[in-house]
Motif scaffolding. Structure first.
Motif, PDB file in Angstrom:
ATOM      1  N   GLY A 199       0.798  -1.231   0.000  1.00 52.17           N
ATOM      2  CA  GLY A 199       0.000   0.000   0.000  1.00 52.17           C
ATOM      3  C   GLY A 199       0.826   1.274   0.000  1.00 52.17           C
ATOM      4  N   SER A 225       3.431   3.789  -1.811  1.00 48.34           N
ATOM      5  CA  SER A 225       3.966   4.128  -3.132  1.00 48.34           C
ATOM      6  C   SER A 225       4.660   5.484  -3.031  1.00 48.34           C
ATOM      7  CB  SER A 225       2.840   4.171  -4.168  1.00 48.34           C
ATOM      8  OG  SER A 225       1.833   5.059  -3.738  1.00 48.34           O
ATOM      9  N   ALA A 261       2.487  10.646   8.812  1.00 45.23           N
ATOM     10  CA  ALA A 261       3.765  11.328   9.064  1.00 45.23           C
ATOM     11  C   ALA A 261       4.921  10.334   9.200  1.00 45.23           C
ATOM     12  CB  ALA A 261       3.658  12.179  10.321  1.00 45.23           C
ATOM     13  N   ALA A 262       4.601   9.058   9.426  1.00 42.72           N
ATOM     14  CA  ALA A 262       5.661   8.044   9.536  1.00 42.72           C
ATOM     15  C   ALA A 262       6.269   7.718   8.170  1.00 42.72           C
ATOM     16  CB  ALA A 262       5.112   6.773  10.176  1.00 42.72           C
ATOM     17  N   LEU A 263       5.593   8.135   7.100  1.00 46.38           N
ATOM     18  CA  LEU A 263       6.118   7.913   5.750  1.00 46.38           C
ATOM     19  C   LEU A 263       7.117   9.006   5.395  1.00 46.38           C
ATOM     20  CD1 LEU A 263       2.819   7.221   3.775  1.00 46.38           C
ATOM     21  CD2 LEU A 263       4.618   5.558   4.163  1.00 46.38           C
ATOM     22  N   PRO A 264       8.110   8.700   4.568  1.00 49.55           N
ATOM     23  CA  PRO A 264       9.011   9.773   4.125  1.00 49.55           C
ATOM     24  C   PRO A 264       8.260  10.759   3.226  1.00 49.55           C
ATOM     25  CG  PRO A 264       9.895   7.589   3.586  1.00 49.55           C
ATOM     26  CD  PRO A 264       8.490   7.390   4.031  1.00 49.55           C
ATOM     27  N   GLY A 307       6.918  12.681   0.214  1.00 49.78           N
ATOM     28  CA  GLY A 307       6.744  12.260  -1.174  1.00 49.78           C
ATOM     29  C   GLY A 307       6.161  10.866  -1.337  1.00 49.78           C
ATOM     30  N   ASP A 308       5.906  10.173  -0.207  1.00 50.04           N
ATOM     31  CA  ASP A 308       5.304   8.835  -0.288  1.00 50.04           C
ATOM     32  C   ASP A 308       3.810   8.901   0.007  1.00 50.04           C
ATOM     33  OD1 ASP A 308       7.685   7.748  -0.879  1.00 50.04           O
ATOM     34  OD2 ASP A 308       7.752   6.358   0.808  1.00 50.04           O
ATOM     35  N   GLN A 309       3.082   7.950  -0.566  1.00 51.76           N
ATOM     36  CA  GLN A 309       1.635   7.865  -0.334  1.00 51.76           C
ATOM     37  C   GLN A 309       1.286   6.510   0.258  1.00 51.76           C
ATOM     38  OE1 GLN A 309       1.309   8.199  -4.431  1.00 51.76           O
ATOM     39  NE2 GLN A 309       2.583  10.006  -4.119  1.00 51.76           N
ATOM     40  N   LEU A 310       0.152   6.486   0.942  1.00 50.63           N
ATOM     41  CA  LEU A 310      -0.334   5.250   1.536  1.00 50.63           C
ATOM     42  C   LEU A 310      -1.713   4.952   0.957  1.00 50.63           C
ATOM     43  CD1 LEU A 310       0.777   3.342   3.752  1.00 50.63           C
ATOM     44  CD2 LEU A 310      -0.609   4.583   5.398  1.00 50.63           C
TER      45      LEU A 310
END
Lengths: 212, 99
Positions: free
Chosen positions: A85, A87, B23-26, B28-31
């Motif tokens: 999930g 990307s 916010a735990a994603l870098p 430019g990333d999507q979930l």
């Protein structure tokens, strides 16, 4: 919502999200430690009493590469599970890095096979070159990549791998299997322990801060 | 400083969880919507409602790819959303230290 409750929820959600999205879980390191000890150990048991230049038997090498394949499979599984999930930019970067590492691995083997077939030396000597040369090259690439990204924990893992492989190469065609197996197992166990303690410590720190 | 100083848009359990998880994603990333839903355990309807409010405030963006059953909705935190969470956390820390 009370500020204390909000702080607890924020800390808990952040810790859970980081844990869920990180594929470098302690259990992955633990599996790698067992695989390192078992794979190098099987070959060491095979070569320890024979002439140094005889080289490992095909059966022990099949076991060795089967265990390495198991290790690669666990990493792929952990990565797929953690990154489902997700990307974007970081996914592309990680895929490119994996491709670079794969190409480096292939290049190392091709180079070392060319050296081995071009010279008249024994199999045992070249097995130590293949494996330790590959380990040193991959660890050096990984250390460089981690340093560029300021990922110091990964750098601290990659540099000792290169050192263990260097010591292994010095230990010779029989000793290298023992040095690599025990050295990598100890390093990966330490990495798993540090990872577990950081995860627990992180949650505890957040909880203490939230409850302050 | 009182609890009123906290961003009211984030100071709701479900929305705080959404923003904190993203916010735990870098940058430019999507979930994906599905993964976010699994992570914070909200019903789809509930999640959509909260996402819409955060999107209207400019804290996150949603994008849809594909069509029909194969379509996929992805969610990402914007710079404003990340900044809002940082401000929220700082205010919260200030409140707790003052208790």
């Amino acid at each position: 919502m009370e500020p204390r409750e909000a702080a607890r929820l924020l800390a808990q959600t952040q810790a859970d999200a980081r844990r869920s999205l990180d594929f470098r879980a302690p259990w992955v390191s633990l599996v790698a430690a067992v695989v390192a000890l078992a794979s190098f150990g099987i070959v060491w048991l095979n070569v320890r009493t024979q002439h140094p230049f005889t080289g490992p038997s095909p059966v022990s090498l099949v076991c060795f590469y089967a265990l390495i394949a198991l290790r690669i499979a666990t990493v792929i599984y952990a990565y797929a599970r953690a990154r489902t999930g997700v990307s974007g930019q970081s996914v592309k970067v990680q895929r490119n890095e994996a491709a670079v590492m794969g190409a480096a691995l292939l290049a190392c083997y091709l180079l070392l096979i060319a050296i081995a077939t071009g010279a008249q030396h024994s199999a045992g000597f070249y097995w130590s070159l293949y494996l330790n040369g590959t380990l040193i090259a991959l660890a050096a690439i990984w250390a460089g990549r981690s340093a560029i990204h300021k990922s110091w924990q990964q750098t601290a893992l990659a540099v000792p791998v290169a050192l263990i492989a260097t010591v292994g190469a010095i230990a010779g065609p029989r000793g290298m299997w023992l040095v690599n197996g025990v050295g990598l197992c100890a390093l990966l166990l330490a990495n798993a322990a540090i990872g577990t303690s950081r995860r627990r410590g992180g949650t505890r720190t957040h909880t203490v801060r939230a409850g302050a | 400083m009182s609890a009123e100083a906290l961003d009211p848009l984030i100071h709701v359990p479900a929305r705080l969880q959404i923003v904190a998880a993203l916010a735990a994603l870098p940058d430019g990333d999507q979930l994906s919507f599905k993964r976010l839903q699994d992570m914070i355990e909200l019903t789809p309807g509930n999640l959509i409602t909260h996402l819409r409010k955060l999107e209207e405030a400019g804290y996150l963006t949603t994008s849809k790819t594909g069509s029909g059953p194969a379509s996929r909705t992805s969610v990402a935190l914007t710079h404003d959303g990340r900044h809002a969470l940082e401000t929220y956390a700082t205010t919260l820390r200030g409140l707790l230290n003052g208790v």
